[in-house]
Design an enzyme around this catalytic site. Structure first.
Site, PDB file in Angstrom:
ATOM      1  N   HIS A  69      -5.915  -5.731   7.400  1.00 35.52           N
ATOM      2  CA  HIS A  69      -6.463  -5.095   8.597  1.00 35.52           C
ATOM      3  C   HIS A  69      -6.854  -6.126   9.648  1.00 35.52           C
ATOM      4  O   HIS A  69      -6.731  -5.864  10.850  1.00 35.52           O
ATOM      5  CB  HIS A  69      -7.666  -4.225   8.224  1.00 35.52           C
ATOM      6  CG  HIS A  69      -7.280  -2.924   7.609  1.00 35.52           C
ATOM      7  ND1 HIS A  69      -7.753  -1.706   8.059  1.00 35.52           N
ATOM      8  CD2 HIS A  69      -6.458  -2.632   6.571  1.00 35.52           C
ATOM      9  CE1 HIS A  69      -7.237  -0.733   7.330  1.00 35.52           C
ATOM     10  NE2 HIS A  69      -6.447  -1.276   6.409  1.00 35.52           N
ATOM     11  N   SER A 198      -0.576  -1.417  -5.851  1.00 35.76           N
ATOM     12  CA  SER A 198      -0.518  -1.352  -7.315  1.00 35.76           C
ATOM     13  C   SER A 198      -1.880  -1.600  -7.945  1.00 35.76           C
ATOM     14  O   SER A 198      -2.126  -1.209  -9.089  1.00 35.76           O
ATOM     15  CB  SER A 198       0.495  -2.378  -7.853  1.00 35.76           C
ATOM     16  OG  SER A 198       0.010  -3.705  -7.698  1.00 35.76           O
TER      17      SER A 198
END
Length: 317
Positions: A69, A198
């Site tokens: 981000h 994951s």
């Protein structure tokens, strides 16, 4: 600096040559570094690992999310329009937290932002550096997680990144690819970076089921995420009630109970521009590890001048 699509490895080599010494420097307690300025990162490492409890848990997941981000807040397109396009991996999400945490895309990052700020201030390291360092540490805490190179020396952010530069899970593939390519990442690199899912969980798309993982092996950096997303699912723009469950905007019904499926992941796995890379990562752990490490290293340099940074990768075991 506008980071184009040239090799991250060449950037790392330049920085390493610029900062390398002929013999290791002692940092005390049996620890060594390539140069003396890297020694401070062992102290940062100890505090980061205390925060993470040396595990691949919630704080580690948040640190990995924060690195993306912060770095993706970079737009050469805006710069070309004589607008501020963000500084990329410059720590603006910490320095200008009051502004950037107000962006809905950054919801849920508050705790890790302020935790990393405290550690950075304690040791006098830059916010851009600690964000990428903590992310590299978090990956190594996860079973199967590869080593990520870490270059230090980023200058302080000068301004908050513009709102709207973080892709959202309900964006179209066209929108997502255009955004990351503007920042300097290829479609293949984006797919590789999604290996972070994951070991991740969803918290804010559907707050009725926080902590729901994206595959059935949460906390393990493995290929199950890519394989699971290729399994059948269906999209209901929502929230809409159907078949006894509610789907929210940005969500696809997962084929397994206990999993959460993002609409963007479902679409990227099937789009002709990204499907081939997606399938290849689902069938090779080593390829997933190596391409993720390379893409992460490149992402960590978005907006940065690699020639002014120095290699402290050896601090992360």
């Amino acid at each position: 600096m506008k980071l184009s699509l040239f090799s991250t490895l060449s950037l790392v080599s330049i920085a390493a040559r610029a900062g390398a010494s002929s013999s290791p420097t002692s940092c005390g307690n049996g620890r060594t570094a390539s140069i003396a300025t890297c020694c401070i990162w062992y102290n940062v490492l100890d505090d980061i690992q205390d925060l993470f409890e040396r595990q691949c848990g919630d704080d580690a997941h948040d640190a990995l999310r924060l690195s993306f981000h912060d770095a993706i807040g970079f737009s050469p397109k805006l710069n070309s329009q004589q607008k501020f396009g963000g500084g990329g991996a410059d720590g603006s999400l910490i320095k200008f937290a009051a502004t950037e945490l107000a962006d809905p895309s950054n919801e849920g990052l508050e705790s890790i932002v302020f935790a990393e700020k405290d550690i950075a201030d304690k040791y006098g390291v830059s916010y851009g550096d600690i964000i990428q360092f903590a992310a590299a540490v978090s990956v190594r805490n996860c079973p199967g997680g590869p080593r990520i190179s870490f270059l230090a020396g980023r200058p302080d952010a000068i301004q908050a990144a513009p709102a709207g530069l973080v892709p959202n899970p309900f964006d179209s593939v066209d929108t997502i690819l255009a955004r990351v390519q503007d920042a300097g990442l290829t479609s293949d690199e984006l797919v590789s970076l999604l290996a972070s899912h994951s070991v991740g969980v969803q918290e804010h798309i559907d707050e009725s089921i926080p902590g729901t993982p994206f595959d059935l092996t949460p906390g393990v950096f493995d290929t199950n995420f890519y394989r699971d997303v290729l399994l059948p699912g269906f999209i209901i723009p929502g929230p809409v009630l159907g078949f006894g469950f509610t789907l929210h905007k940005g969500e696809v019904q997962a084929p397994f109970i206990g999993e959460f499926r993002l609409q963007s992941d479902f679409a990227l796995a099937r789009d002709p521009r990204t499907a081939s890379r997606w399938k290849s990562l689902g069938s090779s752990q080593s390829l997933m590890q190596s391409t993720f490490a390379t893409a992460m290293a490149k992402m960590a340099l978005l907006g940065q001048n690699a020639g002014t940074l120095y290699d402290c990768s050896s601090v992360i075991s």
